[in-house]
Design an enzyme around this catalytic site. Sequence first.
Site, PDB file in Angstrom:
ATOM      1  N   GLU A 264      67.199  47.213  65.951  1.00 18.63           N
ATOM      2  CA  GLU A 264      67.002  45.794  66.276  1.00 18.63           C
ATOM      3  C   GLU A 264      65.828  45.241  65.482  1.00 18.63           C
ATOM      4  OE1 GLU A 264      66.554  45.661  70.532  1.00 18.63           O
ATOM      5  OE2 GLU A 264      68.634  46.223  70.902  1.00 18.63           O
TER       6      GLU A 264
ATOM      7  N   HIS B 239      69.441  41.382  73.084  1.00 18.84           N
ATOM      8  CA  HIS B 239      68.605  42.196  73.980  1.00 18.84           C
ATOM      9  C   HIS B 239      67.865  41.318  74.997  1.00 18.84           C
ATOM     10  CE1 HIS B 239      66.325  46.282  74.212  1.00 18.84           C
ATOM     11  NE2 HIS B 239      66.404  45.719  75.406  1.00 18.84           N
TER      12      HIS B 239
ATOM     13  N   ARG C 202      70.879  50.602  76.555  1.00 16.70           N
ATOM     14  CA  ARG C 202      70.094  50.942  75.380  1.00 16.70           C
ATOM     15  C   ARG C 202      71.019  51.169  74.189  1.00 16.70           C
ATOM     16  NH1 ARG C 202      66.320  48.929  77.033  1.00 16.70           N
ATOM     17  NH2 ARG C 202      64.219  49.718  77.448  1.00 16.70           N
TER      18      ARG C 202
END
Length: 540
Positions: A264, A282, A235
């Site tokens: 993001e 991601h 994360r």
Amino acid sequence: MDKFKILITDHIAKEGISILKEDASVEVTTKAGISDADLKEIIGNYDAIITRSGTTITADIIENPGKLKVIGRAGVGLDNVDIEAASKKGIIVMNAPTGNTLAATELTMGMMLSAARKIPAANESLKNGEWNRKKFLGIQLYNKTLGIVGLGRIGSNVAVRAKSFGMKVIAYDPYIKKEKADSLNVKLYDDIKKLLAESDIITFHTPLTKETHDMIRAEHFPLMKDNVIIINCARGGIINESALYENAKSRKIFAVGIDVFEKEPATENELIKLDNVFVTPHIGANTVEGQKGVAVIIAEQVINALKGKSYINAVNIPFMKSQLPEELQLYFNTVEKMGKLAAQITKGRAQELNIKLVGKNFEKDICEKTFDTPFSYQPYTVAALKGFLEVSLVESVSYINAPYFAKDRNIYVSESKLSYYENYSDLIVLEIKTDKEEKVLGGTVFNNKEGRVAFIDDFHIDIEPYGTYIYFRNYDKPGVIGKVGTILGNYGINIGDFDLSRQTGGQAIAFVLVDNKINKDILNEIKNIEGMIEVKIVEI
């Protein structure tokens, strides 16, 4: 019978949607990309909502949850769900932590190899027409020390694969039992600073919580070896990005592999400008198998939860009473009743609630603490909290929200395990401390499968914690008990059971099980008996 309405707010694999649509008791609606305002307006019309990372379930969105019972996250992380707010509303929050475990594990290993051998940079260089082998001098994994922060499902799988590369593996995880680390042949550290100092490569596998946010900051980098490699496929926000940038830029760090960022999309992040930082957008869970896995798991678990069937992976109630062995269910029921009893006979504002689990029945944990579990209490502690709090909060208390209500009321909750307690080898002890007094209750389950309250403070009793009791405490002198019986007889009150405990020359307590309602007149007459200290009606 009305169908369960389930709202899907993000794209999930078709296999999960098929499971939902094929169930005759379910009505599915998909609104991928729905705005927060629109979601807040309609969320109360649905029994369950299934999301991925694209939807954030805030306290504001579930302020008026209507009939919402379940929030399901098709994935591992739950940092986009306000678990505390959902729990206080009695909503089950569940994820699918095993569905993409291998996907995230394999990306981590890929990042490790890419960073150590500069594979992405070499690929780009050759495609640009260069043939510069010296530029891409790498580091081999063999015989290097890998430090894993977070030895859960993904961290454990990374450890297994790192071992096959001939790496030495150490780990930091304050919630993992040493036995688990030993089974993986991993050395477990209690101090993250020691791990940072010994590791050639460090990889992170924790969720993003208040505890783990900025876990690695500027002051931690001087502790690390020169030319360390850092991997984060967990994360964004676990590692302070400004500090990471400065140490990668100065070449204190040999290379960095990052799949996740604090903000993001990360197209403008300064880290991506460095040639020793290798990044992906991601994609940790982005495999065909991984997406199918999380979609299938969350679809099945949401349906089961709505139907009252067995389910797993609910982070705010990580157990089901029905899954406990029969004897432990009896202990669960007994301690819940003990909590309810304690709340009615204890004076003052609660400050502490301590549970002691005594005996072999409780040696094995049913709920294990992890980075992403808000509360790690064993089921018996949750049961005691629910019983204790529902006396004052009535219908609003559930097994889901009881720990949060205790937290809001600044009640310190603890639990411990003992092999023996006074004359008992199988027992649950409930200790209540208030601003006025302390009270200790003990409960057990006998061979006839009956749960009993065995003592209250220094008074040894034997009552079944069910029904309506007259509880009284009096000075131990002749005539008190007879007068109580006479008063009840005069009012036609039938006594179902009577349990008395006394201390010679001191005080006595009694629990009188009655079949009828007790009005104020009866209670006042009993209170006026000479030698009576206190009288209460106790509903258990």
